[in-house]
Scaffold this active site. Structure first.
Site, PDB file in Angstrom:
ATOM      1  N   HIS A 197       0.833  -1.207   0.000  1.00 15.61           N
ATOM      2  CA  HIS A 197       0.000   0.000   0.000  1.00 15.61           C
ATOM      3  C   HIS A 197       0.867   1.257   0.000  1.00 15.61           C
ATOM      4  CE1 HIS A 197       0.171   1.119   4.377  1.00 15.61           C
ATOM      5  NE2 HIS A 197       0.215  -0.171   4.596  1.00 15.61           N
ATOM      6  N   ASP A 208      -0.089   4.486   0.922  1.00 16.21           N
ATOM      7  CA  ASP A 208      -0.298   5.560   1.898  1.00 16.21           C
ATOM      8  C   ASP A 208       0.459   5.279   3.188  1.00 16.21           C
ATOM      9  OD1 ASP A 208      -2.091   3.360   2.402  1.00 16.21           O
ATOM     10  OD2 ASP A 208      -3.274   4.633   3.723  1.00 16.21           O
ATOM     11  N   ASP A 227       5.886   1.638   6.918  1.00 11.96           N
ATOM     12  CA  ASP A 227       4.555   1.056   6.716  1.00 11.96           C
ATOM     13  C   ASP A 227       3.827   1.927   5.708  1.00 11.96           C
ATOM     14  OD1 ASP A 227       2.001   0.088   6.872  1.00 11.96           O
ATOM     15  OD2 ASP A 227       1.680   0.667   8.953  1.00 11.96           O
ATOM     16  N   GLU A 278      -4.856   2.173   2.667  1.00 13.62           N
ATOM     17  CA  GLU A 278      -4.916   1.033   3.580  1.00 13.62           C
ATOM     18  C   GLU A 278      -5.117   1.497   5.013  1.00 13.62           C
ATOM     19  OE1 GLU A 278      -3.319  -2.078   6.368  1.00 13.62           O
ATOM     20  OE2 GLU A 278      -2.664  -0.028   6.104  1.00 13.62           O
ATOM     21  N   GLU A 279      -4.439   2.589   5.361  1.00 12.99           N
ATOM     22  CA  GLU A 279      -4.432   3.023   6.766  1.00 12.99           C
ATOM     23  C   GLU A 279      -5.797   3.518   7.223  1.00 12.99           C
ATOM     24  OE1 GLU A 279      -2.122   2.325   8.635  1.00 12.99           O
ATOM     25  OE2 GLU A 279      -0.307   2.137   7.436  1.00 12.99           O
ATOM     26  N   ASP A 323       3.375  -6.309   3.984  1.00 13.11           N
ATOM     27  CA  ASP A 323       3.091  -5.171   4.867  1.00 13.11           C
ATOM     28  C   ASP A 323       3.148  -5.613   6.332  1.00 13.11           C
ATOM     29  OD1 ASP A 323       2.282  -2.656   5.685  1.00 13.11           O
ATOM     30  OD2 ASP A 323       0.144  -3.105   5.468  1.00 13.11           O
ATOM     31  N   HIS A 352       3.490   3.651  12.741  1.00 10.65           N
ATOM     32  CA  HIS A 352       2.502   4.728  12.947  1.00 10.65           C
ATOM     33  C   HIS A 352       2.951   5.826  13.889  1.00 10.65           C
ATOM     34  CE1 HIS A 352      -1.128   2.078  11.536  1.00 10.65           C
ATOM     35  NE2 HIS A 352      -0.064   1.974  10.770  1.00 10.65           N
TER      36      HIS A 352
END
Ligand SMILES: [Zn+2]
Length: 412
Positions: free
Chosen positions: A81, A83, A143, A177-178, A200, A382
Site C-alpha cells: 500500500h 499511503d 509502513d 490502507e491506513e 506489509d 505509525h
C-alpha cells in the site's frame, strides 16, 4: 549490499509524503498518493516492466511480470500500500544508522527522542545491522514503503536474473490502507491473480493469516433537557445514559485489558450533553460466532435500556467491517504452506501469531482473492519511533523471490 537498489528506493519513497486522510470524501483520499503512484509507475518503466497501468476503479497501479516458463502455474499477486499512517508525514528525513551495536539508544536526528532498547526490546535482535529511523518529528513511513521498495527490488531482480524460473506475477500498489477503505474497490478481475500476498508486516518470520473479525457501531442517545431547577422527574440526561451503556458492557473486555486471542468492545469516542449524546464503538473477536455474540450483547443492552426508559432514547447503528481471513484461508492451506516453505528455506523462524487487527488481505480474501500477509520489516509503526532494518527488508526480498521459484517448482 545484497540488493543495491533496495535502500535507494526506500530512502526515495519515504521522503515522498503519501499520507491518506480518513476525513476526505474522495477516493483515493489524497492526491499525494496518486503522485507517489506516478513515481512508482516511472520506476517500474525504468526497470523495464512494460505492462503497467493505473486501474481507476481501485486507484491502484497494476503491473505484470510475464512468466518466463512454458508450463502453466498459478499466477501470484503481491500487493503493497502506498499511503502512510495518520502522523506527521511532511519532510521525512530518514536516518541510516549502520552497524548498530545492539544495546545503545539511537537518537532520532538531533531531536530529544531516542529509540531505546529498554523500551523497544526488538532492537536487541539487530546487532551489527543497519537501522533506519526518522528524525524525531515525523513518522518514517516504512509502513508500507518497506513493502513498496521490496516489491520494486524483487521485480528488478527478476528482470535482471532470467535464470530464476517463475510463472506470471502481478503487482498492485494500492491506496488508503491506513484508513481501511483502500481495497474495498479493488478490481479483483483486472488484477487476475489466483492468490496474492500483501507485503506489509513486521519482523522477519512473521506470517499473518489470522485476523480479527470486526464490526462497528454508533449509538445516538436523545435526552430530555429542562432547567435544573424544575428537573426532578423530568430531566433525562443523555450523557448519563451513555455512561450507563458503557458500564453495562462486560467489564474489562476492552483493548487495555485483553491480548492474545481475546476480543473486546472499544469505545472510540463519546460526545454529549444532557440533551443528546453520540458514541462510537468497535467490536473485535477472532471467532465469527464470538463477534455475533458480542453484537447481540450490544443489541440486548440497547433494548433493555430503551425498555427501562419506556421510550426509545437509544438508536443503534451497527455494521460488520471485515472477517477473520483464516476462516477462508483454511480452505486454501497450500498458499500458507508455500509461504511457510519459503520462510524455512530462507532460514527464518515462522511466527504465525494472529493479528489483533485487520489487513487489506482480510477484505481481499473475502472478495475471492486469498491473501495472507508477509513480513516487510516494519517496526513500531505509525509514529515517530517507527524504524526498519535494512537486513529485514533484504530478507523480505529473498522470500518474495523464493515464493516465485517455489510456486513454479511445485506446480510445473
Ligand atoms: Zn501497512
Amino acid at each position: 549490499m545484497k540488493y543495491d537498489v533496495l535502500l535507494p528506493y526506500f530512502l526515495k519513497y519515504v521522503q515522498i509524503n503519501s499520507r491518506s486522510d480518513e476525513h476526505a470524501d474522495r477516493f483515493p483520499s489524497t492526491q499525494r498518493q496518486v503522485d507517489f503512484q506516478r513515481v512508482i509507475m516511472a520506476d517500474l518503466a525504468e526497470i523495464g516492466v512494460t505492462d503497467v497501468h493505473y486501474n481507476q476503479k481501485s486507484a491502484a497501479v497494476i503491473a505484470d511480470i510475464p512468466a518466463n516458463v512454458a508450463e502453466k502455474v498459478p499466477t501470484i499477486g503481491f500487493i503493497a500500500h502506498c499511503d502512510t499512517a495518520d502522523f506527521e508525514s511532511e519532510h521525512v528525513k530518514p536516518q541510516v544508522h549502520k552497524n548498530y551495536d545492539g544495546h545503545s539508544k539511537i537518537q532520532l536526528g538531533d531531536s530529544e527522542f531516542y529509540l531505546d532498547p529498554a523500551v523497544f526490546p526488538n532492537l536487541k535482535n539487530y546487532e551489527g545491522q543497519t537501522i533506519i529511523t526518522a528524525s524525531g518529528d515525523t513518522l518514517l513511513g516504512g509502513d508500507d514503503k518497506c513493502g513498496c521498495s521490496e516489491l520494486m527490488t524483487f521485480v528488478k531482480y527478476l528482470v535482471d536474473h532470467p535464470e530464476v524460473k517463475h510463472g506470471r506475477i502481478r503487482l498492485a500498489f494500492t491506496p488508503d490502507e491506513e484508513i481501511g477503505t483502500g481495497t474495498q474497490k479493488f478490481d479483483v478481475a483486472d488484477f487476475d491473480a489466483d492468490f496474492a500476498f500483501t507485503v506489509d508486516g513486521e519482523a522477519p518470520g512473521k506470517l499473518d493469516w489470522g485476523t480479527f473479525s470486526a464490526a462497528e457501531f454508533t449509538l445516538d442517545i436523545q435526552g430530555v433537557n429542562v432547567h435544573p431547577a424544575v428537573a426532578k422527574g423530568q430531566m433525562v440526561s443523555a450523557v448519563k445514559l451513555g455512561i450507563a451503556f458503557q458500564n453495562g458492557l462486560p467489564k474489562d473486555e476492552d483493548p487495555e485489558h485483553t491480548d492474545g486471542l481475546e476480543g473486546f468492545y472499544h469505545l472510540l469516542s463519546f460526545n454529549g450533553t444532557v440533551d443528546n449524546a453520540h458514541m462510537e464503538y468497535i467490536i473485535r473477536d477472532f471467532e465469527r460466532d464470538g463477534l455475533e455474540r458480542r453484537k447481540q450483547v450490544v443489541k440486548d443492552l440497547v433494548a433493555k435500556m430503551n425498555e427501562e426508559q419506556g421510550v426509545k432514547r437509544l438508536t443503534l447503528n451497527m455494521h460488520d467491517q471485515y472477517y477473520n481471513m483464516a476462516d477462508e484461508l483454511k480452505k486454501h492451506m497450500e498458499i500458507i504452506d508455500l509461504a511457510r516453505q519459503a520462510y524455512r528455506d530462507e532460514g527464518l523462524t515462522i511466527n504465525e501469531d494472529p493479528v489483533r487487527g485487520g489487513t487489506d488481505g482480510s477484505t481481499l480474501t473475502f472478495m475471492g482473492l486469498p491473501c495472507p500477509n508477509l513480513f516487510a520489516g516494519e517496526e513500531n509503526m505509525h509514529g515517530r519511533y517507527e524504524y526498519t532494518v535494512l537486513e529485514s527488508m533484504e530478507k523480505a526480498v529473498d522470500v518474495l523471490i523464493r515464493i516465485a521459484e517455489l510456486n513454479y517448482q511445485q506446480n510445473k
